[in-house]
Design a protein around this motif. Sequence first.
Motif, PDB file in Angstrom:
ATOM      1  N   LEU A 129     -26.948  30.086   6.301  1.00 26.68           N
ATOM      2  CA  LEU A 129     -26.659  31.051   5.541  1.00 26.68           C
ATOM      3  C   LEU A 129     -25.765  32.404   5.596  1.00 26.68           C
ATOM      4  O   LEU A 129     -25.152  32.778   5.396  1.00 26.68           O
ATOM      5  CB  LEU A 129     -28.095  31.913   5.932  1.00 26.68           C
TER       6      LEU A 129
ATOM      7  N   LEU B 289     -33.657  34.685   0.138  1.00 30.68           N
ATOM      8  CA  LEU B 289     -33.943  33.180   0.240  1.00 30.68           C
ATOM      9  C   LEU B 289     -36.113  33.380   0.468  1.00 30.68           C
ATOM     10  O   LEU B 289     -36.667  32.478  -0.544  1.00 30.68           O
ATOM     11  CB  LEU B 289     -33.363  32.455   1.517  1.00 30.68           C
TER      12      LEU B 289
ATOM     13  N   TYR C 150     -38.743  31.755  -2.537  1.00 31.88           N
ATOM     14  CA  TYR C 150     -39.285  30.498  -1.895  1.00 31.88           C
ATOM     15  C   TYR C 150     -40.398  30.629  -0.805  1.00 31.88           C
ATOM     16  O   TYR C 150     -41.149  29.962  -0.489  1.00 31.88           O
ATOM     17  CB  TYR C 150     -38.357  29.404  -1.807  1.00 31.88           C
TER      18      TYR C 150
ATOM     19  N   LEU D  11     -37.146  23.522   0.470  1.00 33.15           N
ATOM     20  CA  LEU D  11     -35.942  24.353   0.198  1.00 33.15           C
ATOM     21  C   LEU D  11     -34.936  23.208  -0.203  1.00 33.15           C
ATOM     22  O   LEU D  11     -33.888  23.006  -0.510  1.00 33.15           O
ATOM     23  CB  LEU D  11     -35.326  24.388   1.494  1.00 33.15           C
TER      24      LEU D  11
ATOM     25  N   ALA E  41     -34.982  23.132  -3.507  1.00 33.24           N
ATOM     26  CA  ALA E  41     -34.707  24.404  -3.816  1.00 33.24           C
ATOM     27  C   ALA E  41     -33.222  24.450  -4.909  1.00 33.24           C
ATOM     28  O   ALA E  41     -32.834  23.729  -4.280  1.00 33.24           O
ATOM     29  CB  ALA E  41     -34.982  25.257  -3.235  1.00 33.24           C
TER      30      ALA E  41
ATOM     31  N   LEU F 112     -32.141  27.550  -5.643  1.00 31.21           N
ATOM     32  CA  LEU F 112     -31.042  27.905  -4.752  1.00 31.21           C
ATOM     33  C   LEU F 112     -30.522  29.376  -5.511  1.00 31.21           C
ATOM     34  O   LEU F 112     -28.611  29.696  -4.978  1.00 31.21           O
ATOM     35  CB  LEU F 112     -30.433  27.661  -3.526  1.00 31.21           C
TER      36      LEU F 112
ATOM     37  N   GLU G 211     -30.566  31.838  -6.572  1.00 30.54           N
ATOM     38  CA  GLU G 211     -31.109  33.199  -6.235  1.00 30.54           C
ATOM     39  C   GLU G 211     -29.979  33.745  -5.169  1.00 30.54           C
ATOM     40  O   GLU G 211     -30.079  34.908  -5.099  1.00 30.54           O
ATOM     41  CB  GLU G 211     -32.281  33.591  -5.984  1.00 30.54           C
ATOM     42  N   LEU G 212     -29.398  32.923  -4.416  1.00 36.91           N
ATOM     43  CA  LEU G 212     -28.684  33.253  -3.634  1.00 36.91           C
ATOM     44  C   LEU G 212     -27.376  33.661  -4.121  1.00 36.91           C
ATOM     45  O   LEU G 212     -26.921  32.277  -4.850  1.00 36.91           O
ATOM     46  CB  LEU G 212     -28.465  32.033  -2.303  1.00 36.91           C
TER      47      LEU G 212
ATOM     48  N   ARG H  77     -24.929  25.938  -0.754  1.00 34.37           N
ATOM     49  CA  ARG H  77     -26.535  25.669  -1.275  1.00 34.37           C
ATOM     50  C   ARG H  77     -25.935  24.150  -0.860  1.00 34.37           C
ATOM     51  O   ARG H  77     -27.535  24.358  -0.285  1.00 34.37           O
ATOM     52  CB  ARG H  77     -26.195  25.930  -2.705  1.00 34.37           C
TER      53      ARG H  77
ATOM     54  N   VAL I 225     -27.381  23.938   2.778  1.00 35.84           N
ATOM     55  CA  VAL I 225     -29.058  23.772   3.213  1.00 35.84           C
ATOM     56  C   VAL I 225     -30.062  23.356   2.383  1.00 35.84           C
ATOM     57  O   VAL I 225     -30.784  23.509   2.796  1.00 35.84           O
ATOM     58  CB  VAL I 225     -28.954  25.625   2.142  1.00 35.84           C
ATOM     59  N   ARG I 226     -29.712  22.928   1.571  1.00 31.67           N
ATOM     60  CA  ARG I 226     -30.765  21.683   1.366  1.00 31.67           C
ATOM     61  C   ARG I 226     -30.485  20.604   1.658  1.00 31.67           C
ATOM     62  O   ARG I 226     -30.869  19.785   2.141  1.00 31.67           O
ATOM     63  CB  ARG I 226     -29.717  20.861  -0.595  1.00 31.67           C
TER      64      ARG I 226
ATOM     65  N   SER J  89     -31.914  20.938   4.769  1.00 39.39           N
ATOM     66  CA  SER J  89     -33.256  21.142   5.058  1.00 39.39           C
ATOM     67  C   SER J  89     -34.109  19.834   4.480  1.00 39.39           C
ATOM     68  O   SER J  89     -34.854  19.617   5.643  1.00 39.39           O
ATOM     69  CB  SER J  89     -33.670  21.948   3.717  1.00 39.39           C
TER      70      SER J  89
END
Length: 510
Positions: A336, A352, A356, A377, A380, A382, A384-385, A392, A395-396, A399
């Motif tokens: 992030l 985040l 979540y 995550l 997710a 995501l 909202e970010l 994104r 991040v996924r 995770s």
Amino acid sequence: MTDDSKYEAVCSRDSRFDGEFFLAVSTTGIYCRPSCPANTPKRKNVRFFTTAAAAQGAGFRACRRCRPDAVPGSAEWNTRADVVGRAMRLIGDGVVDREGVAGLAGRLGYSSRQVQRQLNAELGAGPLALARAQRGHTARILLQTTSMQAAEIAFAAGFASVRQFNDTIREIYAATPSELRAARPGQGARFGPVGSQDGAAGIPLRLAFRGPYASAEVFDYLGARTLAGAEEITGERGARVYRRTLRLPNGAGIAEVGETPGAGGWLECRLHLADLRDLTTATQRVRRLFDLDADPYAVGERLGADPALAPLVALRPGLRAPGAADPHELAVRAVLGQQVSVAAGRRLGEALLAAYGEPLRTPSGGLTRLFPSAERLAEAALGELGMPDSRRDTVRAVSAALADGAVRLDPGADRDEAEKALLGLRGVGPWTAGYIRMRALSDPDVLLTADVAVRAGMRATGAAAVDSEAWRPWRSYAMHHFWNAAKDRGDFKRDTHEAHDEHEHERKDR
């Protein structure tokens, strides 16, 4: 060190070596820390051990005056990347209590027999003995800081039975649990009490460290990165309290750590745990977050030999390199924070967390949520970010790799393999992988030469990257000195210590 040089440290009651080795006295049957205030024994009556477990295995009991089980851990276990170093970090995290010796060996990639042989050969104690010594320490803390029944303490400390608990306490401390509870250290003891005798509002601890401790810089660093809902800092500078939620093997927890070091070299801590079996794990994770097992004398000697770094070391003695209370959380937050300021990364982390995070059953002050798990995550949306789709995806991907074990960031992970696995994920470059290695894996020897603030700090001090080999194995501490130097000059405009070379990530995002 030779045995003779260790004895010299004992004669001078040198606290720098507390936790680095233990001495045992054959005429008394007691083992102590080097700085024990008791009369110095004769050299012919002294034996030295690398661990408390080895001293206990040789038939010695812990000194009630200096409490050798309350020393900081050896910095050697963080610097070493071999099997013994990784095993010691995992044992400290409670892996043997939860998964047994087979689980420890599996995480290390060796057979149980190989792990047993290597630990015995080098430390004089195997994994079961090392874990048993740790359980004894945990039990003593609970006996002397709470009003819990002995049977409850036995299982909370990780013992399989009350009988095993009683036998261990008698062997280590030459006292029954009741006698140990009655012998709570008083205020006049050399190293002070473990904490208050009222455990109703959490378990009070004194987290020992060696040497000077730059607590203001550590709290500034953590304070700039707190995520509302999962972390907070209360109080005024110089008397702040850092509070955060913890995701632990058996339930949730909350840790509170005070900024002001005690005169004997400790930070006051209070742990609130849903399950007391998590006490050992929670304590070790807080210790890693605050880098309490560091050796500031070794760091200062090595970095202070460089003319450019010497003034920085003198300005901030005992500067630490904060780790992470949750490696998976740190990895996600590192992604992030790519290409944005600390403040912007913090806002993304809070978004985040709000979307979540797992609500606490009982909120405490500003603490209301646990950071979302890697499993959640990985699936997710995501949305909202406010960041690019490629981020994104990263991040996924990170995770998912953490959830399925493709990337391991537990205390015993092989750091080189973890960094290689991270770099194999789309959107993760050298800065992100190095930052995760430094904080999530507590590696003391990371230098992010592409970091803009590091380069600014090096220019300000006249340090040169070509000289960095001489800073090993403490380059993470050098980097923190450069970040602080850049901040002190005030000519680094971006709101971050960790701004990094964006071009590499722009290419990967495309």
